[in-house]
Each structure stands twice: as C-alpha cells, then as structure tokens.
Write a protein that holds these residues in place. Structure first.
Motif, PDB file in Angstrom:
ATOM      1  N   MET A  33       0.855  -1.183   0.000  1.00  0.00           N
ATOM      2  CA  MET A  33       0.000   0.000   0.000  1.00  0.00           C
ATOM      3  C   MET A  33       0.892   1.235   0.000  1.00  0.00           C
ATOM      4  SD  MET A  33      -2.996  -1.246  -0.181  1.00  0.00           S
ATOM      5  CE  MET A  33      -3.923   0.266   0.009  1.00  0.00           C
ATOM      6  N   GLY A  34       0.792   1.992  -1.077  1.00  0.00           N
ATOM      7  CA  GLY A  34       1.657   3.146  -1.235  1.00  0.00           C
ATOM      8  C   GLY A  34       0.908   4.461  -1.156  1.00  0.00           C
ATOM      9  N   TRP A  35       1.654   5.493  -0.850  1.00  0.00           N
ATOM     10  CA  TRP A  35       1.156   6.873  -0.895  1.00  0.00           C
ATOM     11  C   TRP A  35       2.029   7.649  -1.884  1.00  0.00           C
ATOM     12  CZ3 TRP A  35      -3.232   8.536   1.393  1.00  0.00           C
ATOM     13  CH2 TRP A  35      -3.779   7.754   2.420  1.00  0.00           C
ATOM     14  N   PHE A  36       1.370   8.364  -2.737  1.00  0.00           N
ATOM     15  CA  PHE A  36       2.031   9.245  -3.687  1.00  0.00           C
ATOM     16  C   PHE A  36       1.396  10.626  -3.566  1.00  0.00           C
ATOM     17  CE2 PHE A  36       4.577   6.446  -6.469  1.00  0.00           C
ATOM     18  CZ  PHE A  36       4.189   5.220  -5.961  1.00  0.00           C
ATOM     19  N   ALA A  91      -0.079  19.311  -2.052  1.00  0.00           N
ATOM     20  CA  ALA A  91      -0.230  18.393  -3.185  1.00  0.00           C
ATOM     21  C   ALA A  91      -1.565  17.670  -3.060  1.00  0.00           C
ATOM     22  CB  ALA A  91       0.896  17.357  -3.207  1.00  0.00           C
ATOM     23  N   VAL A  92      -1.916  16.970  -4.118  1.00  0.00           N
ATOM     24  CA  VAL A  92      -2.981  15.977  -4.035  1.00  0.00           C
ATOM     25  C   VAL A  92      -2.315  14.657  -3.663  1.00  0.00           C
ATOM     26  CG1 VAL A  92      -4.805  14.755  -5.255  1.00  0.00           C
ATOM     27  CG2 VAL A  92      -4.392  17.179  -5.730  1.00  0.00           C
ATOM     28  N   TYR A  93      -2.823  14.032  -2.613  1.00  0.00           N
ATOM     29  CA  TYR A  93      -2.254  12.788  -2.115  1.00  0.00           C
ATOM     30  C   TYR A  93      -3.122  11.609  -2.549  1.00  0.00           C
ATOM     31  CZ  TYR A  93       1.165  15.253   0.690  1.00  0.00           C
ATOM     32  OH  TYR A  93       2.230  16.027   1.097  1.00  0.00           O
ATOM     33  N   TYR A  94      -2.448  10.596  -3.074  1.00  0.00           N
ATOM     34  CA  TYR A  94      -3.118   9.398  -3.566  1.00  0.00           C
ATOM     35  C   TYR A  94      -2.638   8.168  -2.804  1.00  0.00           C
ATOM     36  CZ  TYR A  94      -4.041  12.332  -7.667  1.00  0.00           C
ATOM     37  OH  TYR A  94      -4.430  13.336  -8.513  1.00  0.00           O
ATOM     38  N   CYS A  95      -3.548   7.275  -2.526  1.00  0.00           N
ATOM     39  CA  CYS A  95      -3.102   5.966  -2.065  1.00  0.00           C
ATOM     40  C   CYS A  95      -3.255   4.982  -3.216  1.00  0.00           C
ATOM     41  CB  CYS A  95      -3.854   5.485  -0.827  1.00  0.00           C
ATOM     42  SG  CYS A  95      -5.533   4.936  -1.093  1.00  0.00           S
ATOM     43  N   ALA A  96      -2.471   3.925  -3.149  1.00  0.00           N
ATOM     44  CA  ALA A  96      -2.434   2.959  -4.227  1.00  0.00           C
ATOM     45  C   ALA A  96      -2.172   1.573  -3.666  1.00  0.00           C
ATOM     46  CB  ALA A  96      -1.352   3.340  -5.233  1.00  0.00           C
ATOM     47  N   ALA A  97      -2.662   0.585  -4.373  1.00  0.00           N
ATOM     48  CA  ALA A  97      -2.474  -0.811  -3.980  1.00  0.00           C
ATOM     49  C   ALA A  97      -1.864  -1.578  -5.133  1.00  0.00           C
ATOM     50  CB  ALA A  97      -3.809  -1.432  -3.586  1.00  0.00           C
ATOM     51  N   GLY A  98      -0.884  -2.396  -4.819  1.00  0.00           N
ATOM     52  CA  GLY A  98      -0.260  -3.165  -5.880  1.00  0.00           C
ATOM     53  C   GLY A  98       0.684  -4.198  -5.323  1.00  0.00           C
ATOM     54  N   GLY A  99       1.190  -5.029  -6.232  1.00  0.00           N
ATOM     55  CA  GLY A  99       2.118  -6.069  -5.823  1.00  0.00           C
ATOM     56  C   GLY A  99       3.442  -5.987  -6.542  1.00  0.00           C
ATOM     57  N   TRP A 112      -5.736   2.717  -7.732  1.00  0.00           N
ATOM     58  CA  TRP A 112      -5.486   4.070  -7.246  1.00  0.00           C
ATOM     59  C   TRP A 112      -6.775   4.689  -6.728  1.00  0.00           C
ATOM     60  CZ3 TRP A 112      -0.715   6.488  -7.223  1.00  0.00           C
ATOM     61  CH2 TRP A 112       0.309   5.798  -7.882  1.00  0.00           C
ATOM     62  N   GLY A 113      -6.619   5.507  -5.695  1.00  0.00           N
ATOM     63  CA  GLY A 113      -7.734   6.307  -5.243  1.00  0.00           C
ATOM     64  C   GLY A 113      -7.854   7.579  -6.068  1.00  0.00           C
ATOM     65  N   GLN A 114      -8.852   8.365  -5.739  1.00  0.00           N
ATOM     66  CA  GLN A 114      -9.112   9.592  -6.496  1.00  0.00           C
ATOM     67  C   GLN A 114      -8.306  10.762  -5.977  1.00  0.00           C
ATOM     68  OE1 GLN A 114     -10.930   8.639  -3.968  1.00  0.00           O
ATOM     69  NE2 GLN A 114     -11.159  10.529  -2.789  1.00  0.00           N
ATOM     70  N   GLY A 115      -7.703  10.600  -4.824  1.00  0.00           N
ATOM     71  CA  GLY A 115      -6.851  11.643  -4.262  1.00  0.00           C
ATOM     72  C   GLY A 115      -7.573  12.538  -3.280  1.00  0.00           C
ATOM     73  N   THR A 116      -6.792  13.093  -2.365  1.00  0.00           N
ATOM     74  CA  THR A 116      -7.304  14.077  -1.422  1.00  0.00           C
ATOM     75  C   THR A 116      -6.295  15.226  -1.365  1.00  0.00           C
ATOM     76  OG1 THR A 116      -8.148  14.413   0.835  1.00  0.00           O
ATOM     77  CG2 THR A 116      -6.250  12.948   0.607  1.00  0.00           C
ATOM     78  N   ARG A 117      -6.815  16.432  -1.367  1.00  0.00           N
ATOM     79  CA  ARG A 117      -5.942  17.603  -1.482  1.00  0.00           C
ATOM     80  C   ARG A 117      -5.474  18.062  -0.116  1.00  0.00           C
ATOM     81  NH1 ARG A 117      -5.107  20.827  -5.667  1.00  0.00           N
ATOM     82  NH2 ARG A 117      -6.862  19.849  -6.779  1.00  0.00           N
ATOM     83  N   VAL A 118      -4.186  18.316  -0.038  1.00  0.00           N
ATOM     84  CA  VAL A 118      -3.567  18.878   1.169  1.00  0.00           C
ATOM     85  C   VAL A 118      -2.932  20.208   0.801  1.00  0.00           C
ATOM     86  CG1 VAL A 118      -1.729  18.582   2.867  1.00  0.00           C
ATOM     87  CG2 VAL A 118      -3.151  16.628   2.217  1.00  0.00           C
TER      88      VAL A 118
END
Length: 122
Positions: A33-36, A91-99, A112-118
């Motif tokens: 689970m990543g954050w970008f 930034a807009v922060y996204y979480c992501a799932a992958g292997g 990927w999620g749709q993002g949340t703005r910070v």
C-alpha cells in the motif's frame, strides 16, 4: 478489483499535522500500500509505502521523520500521519495498492484512489 477512497485532506498551517485515511473496498492484506503525491504543476511522486509481506515501511527522503504510514488489514484501511507539514508538502495525495517489485514507482501499483488535497499555508 479494489476501490480506494482517501480522506482527511484539507488546509493546515505550516508546522501542523494531518492524518490521511485510505479505505479499500476489498482485502488489502496481499498488497503493498503506497502513498504518492502530485504537487501543483509537477509529476506524481512517491511518498511512502507499507509492504504486504513484511509490514516494513519506506519513505521518500523529503518526508522521512515527519510522515508515518500504517495499515489495519482488519479494516482494509491505510493511514498516513503527516506531522511538521511544510508548504512544499502541498499536493494531491493518492493511495495505491499493488504487488509490484518497484514499489517506489507508480508502475508498481494497480489500483489508485481519487486523491485528497492537502494545502499547507506558510
């Protein structure tokens, strides 16, 4: 198919804190689970990851010591605690799932999620 929904973004003053959440529609235990984040006018960049296999977390140098990611597989939720926020964290922060092996890169993630703005004001 996994759907990801981030929340917790908002406006904060420099030095403040925010906690982002990412809720998945399915099981995340087998995924890294990543954050970008994507600052205005810039490319999306790696922030943090918590791995599925070991539970180890890794961070971009720019956030190391200030941000902490964690996961609760029972709730299919990942968190990003952000402390000592600075204007450059805006930034807009996204979480992501992958292997994928390359968990520092966007290519290592499938969902990927749709993002949340910070927004961090000075």
């Amino acid at each position: 198919q996994v759907q990801l929904v981030e929340s917790g973004g908002g406006l904060v003053q420099a030095g403040g804190s925010l906690r982002l959440s990412c809720v998945a529609s399915g099981r995340i235990s087998t995924y890294n689970m990543g954050w970008f984040r994507q600052p205005p006018g810039k490319e999306r960049e790696f922030v943090a990851v918590i791995r599925s296999s070991s539970g180890s977390s890794y961070y971009a140098e720019s956030v190391k010591g200030r941000f902490t990611t964690s996961r609760d597989n029972t709730k299919n939720t990942v968190y990003l605690q952000m402390n000592s926020l600075q204007p450059e964290d805006t930034a807009v922060y996204y979480c992501a799932a992958g292997g994928g092996v390359y968990y520092y890169a966007t290519a290592g993630y499938t969902y990927w999620g749709q993002g949340t703005r910070v927004t961090v004001s000075s």
